[in-house]
Scaffold this active site. Structure first.
Site: not given
Ligand SMILES: [Zn+2]
Length: 201
Positions: A21, A72, A169
């Site tokens: 992400d 996102h 991430h």
């Molecule tokens: Zn995020």
């Protein structure tokens, strides 16, 4: 398409879905892509709209390497579930447009993951109506806290029985711990007999 949050893998059996992400990021996304390529693992990248617009070559590289795209949002507002529907819709749909423009070649964004999991019934409906399955996670590596590589690895090992979708991430600061943790975690998952797939659409 279902408006329910996807908690499964599209492949049967013992599999995980690696999700990454907050990128793309010019420093860390190429390193993550290199690691995934060496590991022969496909993942799902949940991207921020303006970052995709800023780094279209990275979006194209993600797609070219066989990974999937996830929306996102525009601003990663983890309280967007408290905002009006018009705001939620533009956060989702503007980002979808920027990510798909950056990817080019008619590539579609397949999922929507609300920042911080701040979904609403409305935002799930908007995403699904535009071809994006709402996407959750079950295994939070908590790499974003930078707790040390060993802790990130331990978080994944402890929670992997909870469900198939694992959260990492590739942006938001120094991700060297994430990379080191993935270097350990991917072979460990293979040793445990896990395959790698994508979240169910
Ligand atoms: Zn995020």
């Amino acid at each position: 398409m279902s408006e329910e949050i996807s908690h499964e893998s599209e492949s049967p059996g013992k599999v995980v879905n690696i999700t990454i992400d907050d990128g793309p990021d010019p420093v860390w996304t190429p390193k993550v892509l290199d690691l995934l390529r060496r590991s022969n693992v496909k993942a799902t990248f949940c991207m921020i709209g303006p970052r995709a617009k800023e780094y279209p070559s990275l979006v194209k590289k993600v797609v070219a390497d066989g990974h999937r795209l996830c929306d996102h949002s525009m601003d990663h507002n983890t309280a967007m579930d408290k905002r009006p529907e018009s705001y939620q819709a533009s956060q989702i749909l503007d980002a979808q447009k920027l990510i798909e423009e950056a990817a080019g070649d008619g590539t579609k964004v397949r999922y929507y993951r609300a920042p911080g999991g701040a979904f609403t019934p409305y935002s799930r409906k908007v995403a699904a109506a535009h071809g994006m399955r709402p996407l959750g996670w079950q295994v939070d590596s908590r790499d974003w806290q930078r707790p040390g590589t060993a802790r990130i690895v331990a978080n994944v090992k402890r929670e992997v029985a909870d469900g198939p979708t694992i959260l990492f991430h590739d942006a938001g600061g120094d991700r060297s711990q994430t990379l080191a943790a993935m270097e350990e975690t991917l072979p460990w998952l293979k040793q445990q007999g896990y395959g790698f797939s994508f979240p169910k659409i």
